[in-house]
Design a protein around this motif. Sequence first.
Motif, PDB file in Angstrom:
ATOM      1  N   GLU A 131       6.273  34.295  65.648  1.00 48.82           N
ATOM      2  CA  GLU A 131       7.482  33.490  65.520  1.00 48.82           C
ATOM      3  C   GLU A 131       8.636  34.116  66.309  1.00 48.82           C
ATOM      4  O   GLU A 131       8.775  35.338  66.357  1.00 48.82           O
ATOM      5  CB  GLU A 131       7.881  33.363  64.051  1.00 48.82           C
ATOM      6  N   ASN A 132       9.434  33.264  66.919  1.00 53.47           N
ATOM      7  CA  ASN A 132      10.621  33.681  67.677  1.00 53.47           C
ATOM      8  C   ASN A 132      10.299  34.585  68.865  1.00 53.47           C
ATOM      9  O   ASN A 132      11.178  35.280  69.379  1.00 53.47           O
ATOM     10  CB  ASN A 132      11.638  34.390  66.757  1.00 53.47           C
ATOM     11  N   SER A 133       9.045  34.596  69.279  1.00 48.21           N
ATOM     12  CA  SER A 133       8.645  35.381  70.457  1.00 48.21           C
ATOM     13  C   SER A 133       8.863  34.550  71.714  1.00 48.21           C
ATOM     14  O   SER A 133       9.031  33.320  71.647  1.00 48.21           O
ATOM     15  CB  SER A 133       7.175  35.781  70.341  1.00 48.21           C
ATOM     16  N   SER A 136       6.395  31.732  71.760  1.00 47.71           N
ATOM     17  CA  SER A 136       6.714  30.656  70.821  1.00 47.71           C
ATOM     18  C   SER A 136       7.827  29.776  71.363  1.00 47.71           C
ATOM     19  O   SER A 136       7.749  28.537  71.304  1.00 47.71           O
ATOM     20  CB  SER A 136       7.121  31.258  69.471  1.00 47.71           C
ATOM     21  N   LYS A 137       8.856  30.383  71.914  1.00 48.10           N
ATOM     22  CA  LYS A 137       9.986  29.624  72.449  1.00 48.10           C
ATOM     23  C   LYS A 137       9.587  28.809  73.678  1.00 48.10           C
ATOM     24  O   LYS A 137      10.190  27.764  73.956  1.00 48.10           O
ATOM     25  CB  LYS A 137      11.121  30.582  72.799  1.00 48.10           C
ATOM     26  N   GLN A 141       0.757  27.534  72.321  1.00 45.58           N
ATOM     27  CA  GLN A 141       0.131  27.231  71.028  1.00 45.58           C
ATOM     28  C   GLN A 141      -1.201  27.955  70.860  1.00 45.58           C
ATOM     29  O   GLN A 141      -1.803  28.419  71.838  1.00 45.58           O
ATOM     30  CB  GLN A 141      -0.099  25.714  70.917  1.00 45.58           C
TER      31      GLN A 141
END
Length: 351
Positions: A131-133, A136-137, A141
């Motif tokens: 998350e928030n990597s 991810s940004k 997927q």
Amino acid sequence: MGLINFLIVLSILVFIHELGHFLAARFFGVTVHTFSIGFGKRLISKEFKGTTWQFSLIPLGGYVRMKGQDDSKPNLNEAGDDSYNNKKPWQRIVILFAGPFANFALAAVLYFAIALMGSNALAPTIGKVLENSPASKAGIQINDEILRINGKEVKTWDDIGNFIKNSQGMIQLHIKRENTMRVININPHISDAQNIFGEEIKKRMIGISPAPKVVTIHHNPIEALVFAYDKTIESSKMIFLGVQKLIQGIIPSSEVGGVITIGKVISDASQSGIIALFSIMALISVNLGVLNLLPIPALDGGHIMFNLYEMITRRKPSDRVFMILTITGWVILAGLMLLGIFNDINRLMQG
């Protein structure tokens, strides 16, 4: 069956190591009295062309006994051009180095065979996105397959780490998702990580981890040669670093394994298939080569140091110094063996 596999593999590794010494000694005209797999009481022997070839009771090593060379008799001085002690220091160094070199050569041959048969590696398929990597940004997927990074083909998960680590600034990923191709640009960030020795390091990362998916990579003969060379060098560096970290105390002494651990690893690998067995054999062979080059007087590396000293100073070490250092080397090796066995037993007791 596991014990038999262990003895066969260990005997092959020892035979190759001692064969290196034997061939180099014979090349320089040194008489070799005995070629032994194992130590202690002789079990089976056969004399061939002046050398007694034998299997001995304790199969945890081996030796070649050359004319004019005996660690227990440092002042041994046998006459004749076929005597080890009458050879020039550089020739003795070649004879000593030939054993470890044979182990490196065996590892390269095994890695070459693995490359031709098909080497297994983690597939470049994403199993987790933090998350928030950066990943991810950027919209990456789970189950995305990375095909190229900055135009370079990606075949295994290791390729991803290497490309990102050696990149600068923004990177471009070509990704396959459900039979469609996507191009994603990502700017990796510097994050805290750990290397294989548990040390804290800084590393360029995008925040992904692999899926439990294995891919088999087949190589042509030229590619297999490159693969074998790279794997042998990589394994050697890893073991050299491992020894260094152990001496520095970064790796705890409890991580040192003995013959029981080696036997279990070989047994498990033999049950997993020929590629797994070849991989373990190659790694142990490199390990044997590296450890024998350590500057411990009882090992090849220690004897190489003695001969380098003679080349530089134009005189041999005194018999007393030679004997003291050799006994010290034996004590160090015995201590390491006992430590390994103690750790093995401790692991067995802890399940």
